[in-house]
Scaffold this active site. Structure first.
Site, PDB file in Angstrom:
ATOM      1  N   SER A  34      -9.855  -0.667   6.986  1.00 57.70           N
ATOM      2  CA  SER A  34      -9.278  -0.467   5.654  1.00 57.70           C
ATOM      3  C   SER A  34      -8.569  -1.674   5.061  1.00 57.70           C
ATOM      4  O   SER A  34      -8.232  -1.663   3.880  1.00 57.70           O
ATOM      5  CB  SER A  34      -8.311   0.725   5.672  1.00 57.70           C
ATOM      6  OG  SER A  34      -9.029   1.925   5.741  1.00 57.70           O
TER       7      SER A  34
ATOM      8  N   LYS B 170       0.856  -1.189   0.000  1.00 54.63           N
ATOM      9  CA  LYS B 170       0.000   0.000   0.000  1.00 54.63           C
ATOM     10  C   LYS B 170       0.892   1.238   0.000  1.00 54.63           C
ATOM     11  O   LYS B 170       1.939   1.266   0.661  1.00 54.63           O
ATOM     12  CB  LYS B 170      -0.904  -0.031   1.240  1.00 54.63           C
ATOM     13  CG  LYS B 170      -1.940   1.080   1.295  1.00 54.63           C
ATOM     14  CD  LYS B 170      -2.861   0.891   2.494  1.00 54.63           C
ATOM     15  CE  LYS B 170      -3.916   1.975   2.601  1.00 54.63           C
ATOM     16  NZ  LYS B 170      -4.839   1.754   3.739  1.00 54.63           N
TER      17      LYS B 170
ATOM     18  N   SER C 231      -9.644   1.666   2.768  1.00 53.17           N
ATOM     19  CA  SER C 231      -8.785   2.437   1.888  1.00 53.17           C
ATOM     20  C   SER C 231      -7.710   1.615   1.175  1.00 53.17           C
ATOM     21  O   SER C 231      -7.052   2.110   0.267  1.00 53.17           O
ATOM     22  CB  SER C 231      -8.098   3.551   2.693  1.00 53.17           C
ATOM     23  OG  SER C 231      -7.258   2.996   3.707  1.00 53.17           O
TER      24      SER C 231
END
Length: 487
Positions: free
Chosen positions: A178, A79, A154
């Site tokens: 997330s 990420k 996210s």
């Protein structure tokens, strides 16, 4: 099954038996990224040449008979809020669009020590604020199961990459769901470890008392493997727990006989799609069939978790994001004086959702409202934690849906922040209490994955993994892959 759809442990076995080289596996994944990422849009930055060099180095070390790490030669991705030395790290924000960190996050360093090969950096909601990856300043990521739907957020890019065969595993961050919510939407395994189990050093902060880094994998065995590689005390993170890291893979026994599992009724309330609720209840019945004792229970303050979270998290974000002022690093938009430069930089550098949360957090922390909002939210957080403590006096685990719905359509909730916030209804309480939780695929509704969430006592990740593994071994949901043909 195609090489790019193997699990990390399956690939590792092939590598150890020298039936395939790391360079071949890495090249296969790079080809897969080239073939499908134009539609999935999981990657922000690709490091293909670097990945091939790392893979060749692992192959050479293996040929020399050197002792290798547990993830040696396995291609993975990160990420884009995890710092990577020499590789752009943007947090999907204009503010950091060209920022290159001078150091690695602790988890990145540990993956390198374990021998993993980095393929690149993955799309996300800007500064990890969002539930759909539509808040990226660059482009939205799409769900590999239905390209007209969101992957969740996210960590949407990380989860979509694993689901689409564009990485064998990924690391994400989880502040209010997330990792787990997108894992549910895309049919993979995602874990938020106990707060302090994994170092946050090098994670670009959103809400420091809630953020936690965790693995995103294709099955529970991979989850155990990756967690073991990244967990452990770190002197660079004062909140990391100085506790030994268990052998998580040894916990993977298909055995839940006698395990007591509570099923909180509050997680099956308003807003829950009936078919999602039914699928999750069938999954809980499967655990019962395997020998677990499942009972309905109550976490009475659950309804207050969402409003409390949206005071605590934005307040911390308001403080953490104050550092982006155009002075030291990141975007700088000139102005006639320093005040105008600050205003121009922050108004043009941040997207609408980040600005919304900064404003909300600043308001909650302001002198006239601190006691009425922020302090009260902290008191509610204590009540939520006590609910869990009471439940865990009786139960080993809790089982709930991960998300009240399946993946929704792109744009469906983009104009309605409150509807978007409700996507994390089932995941936020766990962050507020600092507990470990895991989402794993437990069925399909309208052809879209549904996730079962298992919640554990602090630092009881091994128990979570054991129950998840037992469920996984008695079902086939984790073996299903999206049908992403080559365009």
């Amino acid at each position: 099954m195609e090489l790019y759809y193997l699990t990390a442990h399956e690939l590792s076995d092939l590598l150890n038996r020298k039936e395939i080289s790391s360079e071949e596996a890495t090249a296969a994944i790079i080809d897969r990224i080239e073939a499908v990422d134009g539609r999935v849009q999981a990657y922000l930055t690709r490091t293909a040449e670097q990945a091939l060099e790392e893979a060749r180095a692992v192959d050479a070390a293996r040929a020399r008979g050197e002792t290798l790490g547990p993830l040696a030669g396995v291609p993975m991705a990160l990420k884009d809020n995890l710092c990577t030395e020499g590789v752009r790290t943007t947090c999907s924000s204009r503010m950091l669009a060209d920022w290159v960190p001078p150091y690695d996050a602790t988890v990145v360093r540990r993956l390198k020590e374990a021998g993993a090969v980095m393929l690149g950096k993955l799309n996300m909601d800007e500064f990890a604020m969002g539930s759909s990856t539509e808040n990226s300043s660059f482009f939205p990521t799409r769900n590999p199961w239905d390209l007209e739907r969101v992957p969740g957020g996210s960590s949407g890019g990380a989860v979509a990459a694993v689901a689409a065969g564009e990485a064998y595993f990924a690391l994400g961050s989880d502040t209010g769901g997330s990792i787990r919510q997108p894992a549910s939407f895309c049919g993979v395994v995602g874990m938020k470890p106990t707060y302090g189990r994994v170092s946050r050093y090098g994670l670009v902060a959103f809400a420091s008392s809630l953020d936690q880094i965790g693995p995103i994998t294709r099955d529970v065995t991979d989850c155990a493997l990756v967690l073991e590689a990244i967990a452990g005390h770190d002197p660079l993170d004062s909140t990391s727990a100085d506790l030994p890291v268990p052998d998580y893979r040894s916990a993977l026994k298909p055995e839940v006989k006698g395990l007591k599992i509570g099923v909180p009724r509050e997680y099956f309330g308003a807003g829950m799609e009936p078919e999602v609720a039914a699928i999750v209840r069938r999954a809980i019945a499967k655990l019962e069939e395997l020998g677990a004792v499942c009972e309905e229970t109550s976490l009475p303050h659950t309804e207050y978790a969402l409003p409390a979270y949206y005071l605590v998290a934005p307040a911390e974000a308001s403080s953490n994001l104050a550092r982006y002022d155009g002075v030291s690093y990141g975007l700088r938009v000139p102005g006639k004086d320093i005040i105008e430069m600050y205003m121009n930089t922050r108004s043009q550098g941040f997207g609408p959702e980040v600005k919304r949360r900064i404003m909300l957090g600043t308001y909650a922390l302001s002198s006239g409202y601190y006691d009425a909002y922020y302090l009260k939210a902290l008191k509610v957080r204590t009540l939520i934690r006590r609910d869990f403590e009471t439940a865990f006096e009786k139960y080993d685990l809790l089982a709930t849906p991960t998300s009240p719905t399946v993946a929704f359509r792109l744009g469906e909730k983009a104009g309605d922040p409150l509807a978007m916030y409700l996507s994390d209804l089932c995941t936020i309480p766990i962050n507020m209490a600092g507990l470990p939780a895991l989402s794993l695929p437990c069925g399909f509704s309208q052809g879209l994955p549904v996730g079962l969430q298992l919640i554990g006592r602090p630092f009881a990740e091994a128990t979570l993994l054991q129950a998840a593994y037992a469920f996984e071994q008695s079902t086939e949901y984790h073996r299903r892959r999206p049908e992403l043909g080559v365009a």
